[in-house]
Scaffold this active site. Structure first.
Site, mmCIF file in Angstrom:
data_model
loop_
_atom_site.group_PDB
_atom_site.id
_atom_site.type_symbol
_atom_site.label_atom_id
_atom_site.label_comp_id
_atom_site.label_asym_id
_atom_site.label_seq_id
_atom_site.Cartn_x
_atom_site.Cartn_y
_atom_site.Cartn_z
ATOM 1 N N ALA A 42 11.533 3.949 25.679
ATOM 2 C CA ALA A 42 11.225 5.161 24.923
ATOM 3 C C ALA A 42 9.997 4.941 24.050
ATOM 4 C CB ALA A 42 12.414 5.563 24.051
ATOM 5 N N GLU A 90 17.916 3.867 35.985
ATOM 6 C CA GLU A 90 18.342 5.238 36.215
ATOM 7 C C GLU A 90 17.573 6.121 35.246
ATOM 8 O OE1 GLU A 90 21.781 2.551 37.020
ATOM 9 O OE2 GLU A 90 20.848 3.026 35.106
ATOM 10 N N ASN A 113 13.873 14.505 34.158
ATOM 11 C CA ASN A 113 12.828 13.821 33.400
ATOM 12 C C ASN A 113 11.623 13.553 34.300
ATOM 13 O OD1 ASN A 113 11.232 12.261 31.742
ATOM 14 N ND2 ASN A 113 12.931 11.032 30.954
ATOM 15 N N TYR A 154 7.281 6.046 36.726
ATOM 16 C CA TYR A 154 7.891 5.019 37.565
ATOM 17 C C TYR A 154 7.352 5.076 38.992
ATOM 18 C CZ TYR A 154 11.061 4.401 33.637
ATOM 19 O OH TYR A 154 11.576 4.166 32.386
#
Length: 149
Positions: A70, A103, A108, A115
């Protein structure tokens, strides 16, 4: 920006970023337990003395599982997440990992794009993985080794 191993004094800032980033944030106890877990890789990004992001994962045999990554809302879009991801993957490789897994919420798209750009591939769905709100998780992996990073 410096990326380094977390220190106990960083945990309050990490918790604040967590609360501002997720609808079902981890507890203070979860971060404290992770801090003392020898299998845990726990990094922070720091800029001018302020913690602006973190990444946390666990090494299990030859796999690094990323639990959370985050970035402070005011620092998103500046490459902090990409740098944290690169650093935690590099540490995993140093520890002999050949695979990285994670995960993320199906909704999102920002994380999915990051990713994917960094070589992760979606390999499955975990139905109703998230509770607040209820949502499926996309399982992603990245194979390491043979010059692949």
């Amino acid at each position: 920006m410096e990326v380094r191993l977390v220190q106990e004094k960083d945990l309050l800032a990490v918790e604040e970023i967590e609360r501002r980033s997720f609808t079902g944030p981890w507890s203070k106890l979860s971060f404290q337990q992770s801090f003392f877990d020898p299998a845990c890789l726990f990094l922070v990004a720091e800029e001018r003395g302020e913690i602006i992001g973190y990444a946390i994962g666990w090494v299990v045999l030859e796999e690094l599982h990323i639990g959370n990554l985050a970035v402070h809302p005011q620092k998103r879009g500046e490459g902090v997440g990409k740098r944290l991801l690169a650093e935690i993957v590099s540490l995993g490789m140093e520890k002999g990992c050949k695979l990285v897994s994670l995960e993320l919420r199906g909704s999102n798209q920002v994380a999915f794009n990051l990713y994917t750009q960094e070589g992760f591939k979606p390999v499955g769905i975990r139905r109703d993985y998230y509770r607040h709100p209820k949502e499926d998780a996309i399982v992603m992996i990245k194979e390491l080794g043979n010059g692949m990073v």
